[in-house]
Design a protein around this motif. Structure first.
Motif, mmCIF file in Angstrom:
data_model
loop_
_atom_site.group_PDB
_atom_site.id
_atom_site.type_symbol
_atom_site.label_atom_id
_atom_site.label_comp_id
_atom_site.label_asym_id
_atom_site.label_seq_id
_atom_site.Cartn_x
_atom_site.Cartn_y
_atom_site.Cartn_z
ATOM 1 N N VAL A 8 3.560 -16.221 -5.914
ATOM 2 C CA VAL A 8 3.666 -15.079 -5.020
ATOM 3 C C VAL A 8 2.249 -14.656 -4.632
ATOM 4 O O VAL A 8 1.430 -14.352 -5.496
ATOM 5 C CB VAL A 8 4.396 -13.892 -5.691
ATOM 6 N N VAL A 9 1.994 -14.647 -3.337
ATOM 7 C CA VAL A 9 0.714 -14.164 -2.835
ATOM 8 C C VAL A 9 0.953 -12.746 -2.356
ATOM 9 O O VAL A 9 1.774 -12.501 -1.475
ATOM 10 C CB VAL A 9 0.175 -15.039 -1.690
ATOM 11 N N LEU A 10 0.255 -11.809 -2.976
ATOM 12 C CA LEU A 10 0.431 -10.399 -2.650
ATOM 13 C C LEU A 10 -0.425 -10.030 -1.454
ATOM 14 O O LEU A 10 -1.595 -9.689 -1.582
ATOM 15 C CB LEU A 10 0.093 -9.528 -3.862
ATOM 16 N N GLU A 11 0.174 -10.117 -0.298
ATOM 17 C CA GLU A 11 -0.450 -9.697 0.943
ATOM 18 C C GLU A 11 0.359 -8.533 1.489
ATOM 19 O O GLU A 11 1.286 -8.064 0.826
ATOM 20 C CB GLU A 11 -0.450 -10.856 1.940
ATOM 21 N N GLU A 12 0.027 -8.089 2.716
ATOM 22 C CA GLU A 12 0.805 -7.002 3.309
ATOM 23 C C GLU A 12 2.293 -7.341 3.259
ATOM 24 O O GLU A 12 3.113 -6.513 2.885
ATOM 25 C CB GLU A 12 0.368 -6.764 4.750
ATOM 26 N N LYS A 13 2.628 -8.568 3.627
ATOM 27 C CA LYS A 13 3.990 -9.074 3.456
ATOM 28 C C LYS A 13 3.892 -10.213 2.436
ATOM 29 O O LYS A 13 3.394 -11.291 2.763
ATOM 30 C CB LYS A 13 4.565 -9.580 4.774
ATOM 31 N N PRO A 14 4.303 -9.983 1.188
ATOM 32 C CA PRO A 14 4.162 -11.008 0.149
ATOM 33 C C PRO A 14 4.810 -12.331 0.551
ATOM 34 O O PRO A 14 5.852 -12.351 1.200
ATOM 35 C CB PRO A 14 4.871 -10.391 -1.055
ATOM 36 N N ARG A 15 4.153 -13.417 0.150
ATOM 37 C CA ARG A 15 4.662 -14.769 0.425
ATOM 38 C C ARG A 15 5.073 -15.414 -0.886
ATOM 39 O O ARG A 15 4.442 -15.201 -1.916
ATOM 40 C CB ARG A 15 3.586 -15.625 1.074
ATOM 41 N N LEU A 16 6.118 -16.236 -0.820
ATOM 42 C CA LEU A 16 6.634 -16.932 -1.996
ATOM 43 C C LEU A 16 6.667 -18.424 -1.750
ATOM 44 O O LEU A 16 7.131 -18.882 -0.708
ATOM 45 C CB LEU A 16 8.053 -16.432 -2.330
ATOM 46 N N GLY A 38 -6.756 -18.312 -1.815
ATOM 47 C CA GLY A 38 -8.033 -17.854 -2.341
ATOM 48 C C GLY A 38 -8.961 -17.322 -1.274
ATOM 49 O O GLY A 38 -9.905 -16.604 -1.568
ATOM 50 N N ALA A 39 -8.682 -17.668 -0.012
ATOM 51 C CA ALA A 39 -9.518 -17.180 1.074
ATOM 52 C C ALA A 39 -9.352 -15.675 1.262
ATOM 53 O O ALA A 39 -10.208 -15.014 1.822
ATOM 54 C CB ALA A 39 -9.165 -17.906 2.372
ATOM 55 N N SER A 40 -8.232 -15.133 0.792
ATOM 56 C CA SER A 40 -8.030 -13.692 0.904
ATOM 57 C C SER A 40 -8.391 -13.037 -0.416
ATOM 58 O O SER A 40 -8.556 -13.683 -1.426
ATOM 59 C CB SER A 40 -6.565 -13.394 1.248
ATOM 60 N N VAL A 85 -2.879 -14.526 -11.626
ATOM 61 C CA VAL A 85 -2.217 -14.078 -12.842
ATOM 62 C C VAL A 85 -1.009 -14.967 -13.135
ATOM 63 O O VAL A 85 -0.280 -15.342 -12.214
ATOM 64 C CB VAL A 85 -1.741 -12.614 -12.683
ATOM 65 N N LEU A 86 -0.788 -15.261 -14.412
ATOM 66 C CA LEU A 86 0.435 -15.932 -14.856
ATOM 67 C C LEU A 86 1.325 -14.913 -15.533
ATOM 68 O O LEU A 86 0.861 -14.140 -16.385
ATOM 69 C CB LEU A 86 0.120 -17.058 -15.846
ATOM 70 N N VAL A 87 2.610 -14.917 -15.171
ATOM 71 C CA VAL A 87 3.618 -14.096 -15.834
ATOM 72 C C VAL A 87 4.673 -15.045 -16.388
ATOM 73 O O VAL A 87 5.207 -15.879 -15.652
ATOM 74 C CB VAL A 87 4.294 -13.106 -14.854
ATOM 75 N N ALA A 141 -4.224 -10.936 -4.786
ATOM 76 C CA ALA A 141 -3.880 -11.633 -6.016
ATOM 77 C C ALA A 141 -2.812 -12.683 -5.744
ATOM 78 O O ALA A 141 -1.971 -12.520 -4.860
ATOM 79 C CB ALA A 141 -3.368 -10.634 -7.048
ATOM 80 N N THR A 142 -2.857 -13.749 -6.505
ATOM 81 C CA THR A 142 -1.802 -14.752 -6.501
ATOM 82 C C THR A 142 -1.153 -14.690 -7.871
ATOM 83 O O THR A 142 -1.837 -14.786 -8.893
ATOM 84 C CB THR A 142 -2.357 -16.155 -6.224
#
Length: 158
Positions: free
Chosen positions: A145-153, A18-20, A110-112, A23-24
């Protein structure tokens, strides 16, 4: 019963994320289905899992929920959508690329709710390189999944 470890891990991950401004994305497979027909309802175990998902994500600041045209995804998302007062958005199960595009431009959490055969493609489209195989018996995965420059899982179970 929710594992204290699961709750603590989820809250820590969401707080850090949330600090960035990114989207999560929370991704789950639909809960257990009642039978093997084309569009079944959830089984009693599936309904219980959907309620558990709502409890796990109730404080995750979910701002949008995406489901497919199949009842099992809609029924999995329903308890959380109801609790948060969010209207779900239906996206065809075959439209993984379109959904990924929407998610990449999301500004909130977001929830998918997807399917065992759509989630691996969605993860890949979101930039997660690790291969993912879900068996027919796996209903307890919670992918974050945190959508950053390099997504994190982060992969949890509920």
């Amino acid at each position: 019963m929710l594992s204290p470890w699961l709750v603590a891990s989820l809250l820590l991950f969401v707080t850090i994320s949330g600090a960035s401004a990114q989207a999560t994305i929370f991704i789950v497979r639909h809960a257990e289905k009642a039978d093997a027909t084309k569009d079944p309802d959830l089984s009693p175990a599936g309904r219980a899992r959907a309620e558990t998902l709502a409890k796990v994500l109730k404080d995750a600041n979910i701002t949008a929920i995406y489901v497919t045209e199949f009842k099992r995804t809609q029924e999995t998302a329903a308890p959380l959508a109801h609790a948060l007062g969010i209207e779900v958005t239906m996206v065809p199960a075959a439209a993984t690329a379109d959904l990924a595009t929407k998610l990449k431009s999301a500004s909130g959490n977001v929830l998918v709710v997807g399917h065992g055969n759509t989630i691996p493609d969605l993860m890949k489209a979101l930039g997660i390189a690790a291969p993912l195989n879900l068996t027919d018996a796996e209903y307890d995965n919670l992918f974050i999944v945190v959508l950053e420059e390099k997504p994190r899982l982060l992969r949890l179970h509920f």
